[in-house]
Design a protein around this motif. Structure first.
Motif, PDB file in Angstrom:
ATOM      1  N   MET A 165      19.764 -13.308  14.503  1.00  0.00           N
ATOM      2  CA  MET A 165      21.141 -12.856  14.757  1.00  0.00           C
ATOM      3  C   MET A 165      21.112 -11.391  15.184  1.00  0.00           C
ATOM      4  N   ASP A 166      21.735 -11.091  16.336  1.00  0.00           N
ATOM      5  CA  ASP A 166      21.666  -9.701  16.788  1.00  0.00           C
ATOM      6  C   ASP A 166      22.736  -8.845  16.111  1.00  0.00           C
ATOM      7  N   ILE A 167      22.602  -7.536  16.269  1.00  0.00           N
ATOM      8  CA  ILE A 167      23.477  -6.596  15.563  1.00  0.00           C
ATOM      9  C   ILE A 167      24.931  -6.777  15.975  1.00  0.00           C
ATOM     10  N   GLN A 168      25.189  -6.993  17.254  1.00  0.00           N
ATOM     11  CA  GLN A 168      26.574  -7.135  17.697  1.00  0.00           C
ATOM     12  C   GLN A 168      27.231  -8.360  17.087  1.00  0.00           C
ATOM     13  N   GLU A 169      26.466  -9.437  16.915  1.00  0.00           N
ATOM     14  CA  GLU A 169      27.003 -10.633  16.275  1.00  0.00           C
ATOM     15  C   GLU A 169      27.391 -10.331  14.833  1.00  0.00           C
ATOM     16  N   ILE A 170      26.541  -9.593  14.125  1.00  0.00           N
ATOM     17  CA  ILE A 170      26.872  -9.208  12.748  1.00  0.00           C
ATOM     18  C   ILE A 170      28.153  -8.388  12.716  1.00  0.00           C
ATOM     19  N   LEU A 171      28.286  -7.435  13.633  1.00  0.00           N
ATOM     20  CA  LEU A 171      29.457  -6.546  13.647  1.00  0.00           C
ATOM     21  C   LEU A 171      30.765  -7.305  13.839  1.00  0.00           C
ATOM     22  N   THR A 172      30.736  -8.411  14.565  1.00  0.00           N
ATOM     23  CA  THR A 172      31.979  -9.174  14.781  1.00  0.00           C
ATOM     24  C   THR A 172      32.485  -9.816  13.496  1.00  0.00           C
ATOM     25  N   HIS A 173      31.649  -9.809  12.460  1.00  0.00           N
ATOM     26  CA  HIS A 173      32.045 -10.369  11.162  1.00  0.00           C
ATOM     27  C   HIS A 173      32.362  -9.287  10.118  1.00  0.00           C
ATOM     28  N   VAL A 174      32.292  -8.026  10.510  1.00  0.00           N
ATOM     29  CA  VAL A 174      32.448  -6.921   9.555  1.00  0.00           C
ATOM     30  C   VAL A 174      33.895  -6.455   9.468  1.00  0.00           C
ATOM     31  N   ASP A 175      34.423  -6.373   8.239  1.00  0.00           N
ATOM     32  CA  ASP A 175      35.647  -5.622   7.965  1.00  0.00           C
ATOM     33  C   ASP A 175      35.187  -4.210   7.570  1.00  0.00           C
ATOM     34  N   HIS A 176      35.263  -3.284   8.503  1.00  0.00           N
ATOM     35  CA  HIS A 176      34.768  -1.915   8.274  1.00  0.00           C
ATOM     36  C   HIS A 176      35.723  -1.237   7.294  1.00  0.00           C
ATOM     37  N   THR A 177      35.217  -0.861   6.135  1.00  0.00           N
ATOM     38  CA  THR A 177      36.062  -0.610   4.965  1.00  0.00           C
ATOM     39  C   THR A 177      35.966   0.812   4.434  1.00  0.00           C
ATOM     40  N   LEU A 178      37.125   1.364   4.096  1.00  0.00           N
ATOM     41  CA  LEU A 178      37.190   2.604   3.321  1.00  0.00           C
ATOM     42  C   LEU A 178      38.385   2.491   2.375  1.00  0.00           C
ATOM     43  N   LEU A 179      38.083   2.320   1.094  1.00  0.00           N
ATOM     44  CA  LEU A 179      39.131   2.152   0.084  1.00  0.00           C
ATOM     45  C   LEU A 179      38.979   3.139  -1.073  1.00  0.00           C
ATOM     46  N   ALA A 180      38.188   4.184  -0.880  1.00  0.00           N
ATOM     47  CA  ALA A 180      38.002   5.191  -1.925  1.00  0.00           C
ATOM     48  C   ALA A 180      39.322   5.875  -2.254  1.00  0.00           C
ATOM     49  N   GLN A 181      39.503   6.195  -3.519  1.00  0.00           N
ATOM     50  CA  GLN A 181      40.734   6.870  -3.955  1.00  0.00           C
ATOM     51  C   GLN A 181      40.945   8.199  -3.242  1.00  0.00           C
ATOM     52  N   THR A 182      39.867   8.827  -2.830  1.00  0.00           N
ATOM     53  CA  THR A 182      39.943  10.162  -2.217  1.00  0.00           C
ATOM     54  C   THR A 182      40.054  10.117  -0.692  1.00  0.00           C
ATOM     55  N   ALA A 183      40.186   8.929  -0.111  1.00  0.00           N
ATOM     56  CA  ALA A 183      40.186   8.790   1.349  1.00  0.00           C
ATOM     57  C   ALA A 183      41.284   9.635   1.990  1.00  0.00           C
ATOM     58  N   THR A 184      40.916  10.411   2.974  1.00  0.00           N
ATOM     59  CA  THR A 184      41.858  11.247   3.729  1.00  0.00           C
ATOM     60  C   THR A 184      42.135  10.611   5.084  1.00  0.00           C
ATOM     61  N   TRP A 185      43.199  11.083   5.757  1.00  0.00           N
ATOM     62  CA  TRP A 185      43.482  10.556   7.082  1.00  0.00           C
ATOM     63  C   TRP A 185      42.329  10.825   8.043  1.00  0.00           C
ATOM     64  N   GLU A 186      41.693  11.948   7.957  1.00  0.00           N
ATOM     65  CA  GLU A 186      40.579  12.248   8.850  1.00  0.00           C
ATOM     66  C   GLU A 186      39.464  11.208   8.692  1.00  0.00           C
ATOM     67  N   GLU A 187      39.198  10.822   7.453  1.00  0.00           N
ATOM     68  CA  GLU A 187      38.174   9.803   7.202  1.00  0.00           C
ATOM     69  C   GLU A 187      38.630   8.430   7.690  1.00  0.00           C
ATOM     70  N   ILE A 188      39.893   8.109   7.458  1.00  0.00           N
ATOM     71  CA  ILE A 188      40.438   6.832   7.947  1.00  0.00           C
ATOM     72  C   ILE A 188      40.380   6.791   9.473  1.00  0.00           C
ATOM     73  N   ARG A 189      40.760   7.876  10.118  1.00  0.00           N
ATOM     74  CA  ARG A 189      40.731   7.943  11.579  1.00  0.00           C
ATOM     75  C   ARG A 189      39.310   7.716  12.102  1.00  0.00           C
ATOM     76  N   GLN A 190      38.328   8.267  11.392  1.00  0.00           N
ATOM     77  CA  GLN A 190      36.936   8.110  11.815  1.00  0.00           C
ATOM     78  C   GLN A 190      36.496   6.658  11.730  1.00  0.00           C
ATOM     79  N   ILE A 191      36.861   5.956  10.646  1.00  0.00           N
ATOM     80  CA  ILE A 191      36.417   4.558  10.575  1.00  0.00           C
ATOM     81  C   ILE A 191      37.191   3.691  11.564  1.00  0.00           C
TER      82      ILE A 191
END
Length: 217
Positions: free
Chosen positions: A1-27
């Motif tokens: 399985m190639d990397i791009q195939e794996i990525l199509t299944h990823v929910d790219h996640t940031l749920l830390a209590q300290t998450a800032t908009w700058e960090e959210i914008r980056q993800i």
């Protein structure tokens, strides 16, 4: 399985209590660049993120997170608010105490209630496997199937342990054919990501895969 195939299944996640908009914008930028399935973020950032990504990636958020013991009415309002703000995928946490009390009908009704609010939007049901017996995990496979949710999800990532291969294998044996599987929590390598997908997961909740790909490149 190639990397791009794996990525199509990823929910790219940031749920830390300290998450800032700058960090959210980056993800959000990363999710668009690497074409992940979605970006999974706190409810308070959903409107801002939805406006920012302009439909280039699905916005997922969490409901009743991370403990799940809010009332059904509170979860229903959270879901309505999130969808109104632009979320197209909802990851809800079950009431684990109800499961321990064998209040199965109440759990099923809560899931149905949120699925009714979601309509054609995706609903994933987090059961927090690290707190459950095998019997309870199997029961939740049955309940999620009957309630007609779209996914069963292993973990919040905040419960002390995350996804295991054994749990994904168990889900694959016991969910109905219309229910997909999301593995989340502690997925730390491309090899593990591929193995989860091979065992039957359709989505992977992780913040690390894109970091690993960047390092490799």
């Amino acid at each position: 399985m190639d990397i791009q195939e794996i990525l199509t299944h990823v929910d790219h996640t940031l749920l830390a209590q300290t998450a800032t908009w700058e960090e959210i914008r980056q993800i959000c930028d990363d999710a668009v660049r690497y074409q992940t399935a979605s970006v999974c973020i706190p409810p308070s950032y959903v409107r801002q993120a939805s406006e920012y990504v302009q439909g280039k990636v699905a916005v997922c958020t969490v409901i009743g997170f991370p403990n799940g013991y809010m009332t059904t009415k509170a979860k229903e309002y959270e879901t309505e608010d999130a969808i109104g703000n632009g979320a197209s995928e909802i990851d809800m946490v079950i009431n684990i105490g109800w499961l321990k009390d064998r209040r199965y009908d109440q759990i099923e009704e809560e899931i149905r209630t949120l699925k009714n609010v979601c309509g054609d939007k995706i609903l994933k049901v987090i059961i927090e496997t690290c707190f459950l017996t095998e019997e309870e995990k199997i029961k939740m496979c049955e309940i999620v199937t009957r309630a007609e949710a779209d996914y069963i999800k292993t973990s919040t990532g905040f419960g002390g342990a995350g996804a295991t291969f054994a749990d994904v294998e168990l889900f694959a044996r016991h969910v109905g054919p219309a229910v997909k599987i999301k593995a989340a929590g502690g997925i730390a390598s491309l090899e593990d990501a591929e193995k989860f997908l091979e065992l039957g997961a359709d989505r992977l909740g992780t913040s690390r895969i894109i970091k690993l790909i960047r390092q490799e490149r």
